[in-house]
Design an enzyme around this catalytic site. Structure first.
Site: not given
Lengths: 263, 249
Positions: A144, A157
């Site tokens: 990401s 995350y």
């Protein structure tokens, strides 16, 4: 160009979302794909049917497995190799996010994210490596932009994505000895049918800051190219990275984010 | 004396860098909470009149971090800075990984940073000021080819720092990273069978000498001081130019 005919792939977390898009693109390029889901079996069965309609009955199988458990990861790899005789491509995609700030993040969720996003990716690489060595295959990790840019809504995350950057680089240099390439794709926001995580916890501003959100999301678009990401944006990049044409590409982290990191 | 009346919590104070950190902050007037310091260092500092609390173990669970804070608050009024200095690298390959090594590396080098950031950061936020300093490594960016899960943990620290810089930054704190590299002995610590980064280590540093623990401590003292109030979410590479090297001259 970018032909994957005869190649065998595993795409983790491909019952839905980005992983499903990746599986679709690999199949369109000629590969056979082991789909994987951890819990939503019914949704993944639908995905399997879609893949069969796209590439024929032999183009895809589905294995339900929790990649954070090495035995389950290994079993999925063995099932794939028993079915098709070899393995060329691993796409590590199955990851979790929880969307909670530091002060509200339960410890059990911290452990869950580390064990899935980093432990799961590690388990799959290790389980696949013996077979990838034989085919001089490739590993692509879906990470990401939040491996570089903080989320400001899910610190753990981002921690796992920062760790994933280094897992990719360490694997790339270690597995280069075997001719196995390891690369990474960094999407930003991706429009998918079913969001995992905890959408309810996406909070708006706590107080009125006098911010014109419409202005921010239209004129100063989050994505300079003008749209949110789609699963296929990562999917086609996976096709390239797994192809013969990418034989000199390893340790690379490629953004597929519509330019969002430029902002 | 930038740290007069202030308390600095330094983890892994038993290492060479940890000891240099302790001495530097003591020289600048700080009271110290030291993680697993050598009793000889504690004695040395106490003889100089420094108030020291030596604590044992690095918390990896929320309740351990909370207990650590309460232990500290029995000796000091507050904590003004956390200097997270856990840096233990274990050699392994990904291929032959023992899961216990993964857990040990990730808990000690990363989870402990997260739980202490929450607890000590949250504590400092109640005062509206404080500093988080992560003594990390150039291996948050460069692979080692020898200690992969040390690198993974350090990659995580980079993002922990950025997230903390936002979340705790709004509460008056600053959070920063030191990407430490090429210290004496690192060529053994990170020796790899296939990654060449540490072959002829000293020649890869323009001054041809490795870093000294005191040089890391000076940067940590800056980042933990009010001189660094506008430095937030940064990673300062302290490697003497080691990472720029690609030809021998």
């Amino acid at each position: 160009m970018f032909d994957l005919t005869g190649k065998i792939a595993i795409v983790t977390g491909s019952g839905k979302g980005i992983g499903k898009g990746i599986a679709r693109c690999l199949i369109k390029a000629g590969a056979k794909v082991c789909l994987n889901c951890v819990s939503n079996r019914a949704i993944a069965e639908e995905t399997l049917k879609e893949m069969h309609a796209l590439g024929g009955e032999d183009c895809a199988i589905l294995v339900q497995a929790d990649v954070s458990d090495y035995a389950q990861a290994e079993n999925m790899v063995k099932t794939t190799v028993e079915k098709w005789g070899k393995l060329d491509i691993l796409v590590n995609n199955a990851a979790l996010q929880k969307n909670m700030d530091f002060d509200e993040f339960p410890e059990e969720f911290y452990d869950l994210l580390i064990n899935t996003n980093l432990g799961g990716y590690t388990n799959m690489m290790r389980a696949c490596l013996p077979y990838l060595k034989e085919t001089k295959g490739s590993i692509t990790m879906i990470s990401s932009v939040h491996g570089k840019r903080p989320t400001d809504f899910d610190p753990v995350y981002a921690i796992t994505k920062g760790g994933m950057h280094m897992l990719m680089r360490e694997a790339a240099i270690e597995f280069a000895n075997y001719g196995v390439r390891v690369n990474m794709i960094l999407p930003a926001g991706v429009k998918i049918e079913f969001k995992s995580g905890n959408p309810a916890s996406f909070k708006g501003p706590e107080k009125d800051l006098g911010i014109d959100h419409k202005l921010l999301f239209t004129k100063y678009h989050t994505y300079p190219l003008g749209r949110t990401g789609l699963p296929d944006d990562s999917g086609y990049l996976c096709v390239y990275l797994a192809s013969q044409e990418a034989e000199h590409i390893t340790g690379a982290a490629i953004r597929a984010d519509g330019g969002s990191m430029l902002k | 004396m930038r740290f007069s009346g202030k308390t600095v919590y330094i983890t892994e104070a038993g290492s060479a860098v940890g000891e240099a950190l302790a001495r530097r902050f003591a020289d600048e007037g700080a009271g110290l909470v030291l993680g697993d310091a050598c009793p000889c260092l504690v004695k040395e500092l106490e003889e100089k009149g420094v108030k020291v609390l030596n604590v044992h173990g690095s918390p990896v669970h929320y309740e351990e971090a909370e207990a650590r804070l309460q232990e500290i608050l029995k000796a000091f009024d507050r904590v003004d800075a956390l200097v997270f200095n856990n840096n233990k690298a274990i050699k392994t390959s990904i291929e032959d990984l023992d899961r216990a090594v993964f857990d040990e590396q990730m808990n000690y080098n990363l989870k402990s940073a997260f739980v202490l950031t929450r607890t000590i950061g949250g504590h400092m936020a109640t005062f509206g000021n404080g500093k988080l300093v992560f003594v990390s490594s150039i291996h948050d960016d460069k692979p080692t080819g020898s200690t992969p899960f040390y690198s993974v943990a350090k990659g995580g620290i980079t993002m922990l720092n950025k997230e903390a810089a936002l979340f705790y930054g709004r509460k008056g704190l600053q959070s920063n990273v030191i990407e430490m590299g090429a210290l004496e002995g690192d060529d053994e610590t990170f020796k790899s069978e296939f990654a060449g980064q540490y072959v002829y280590m000293n020649y890869r540093i323009p001054r041809k000498e490795p870093g000294k623990p005191e040089e890391i401590a000076g940067i940590a003292a800056f980042l933990a001081s009010e001189d660094a109030n506008f430095v937030n979410g940064a990673s300062i590479r302290a490697d003497g130019g080691f990472m720029l090297h690609y030809r021998f001259r």
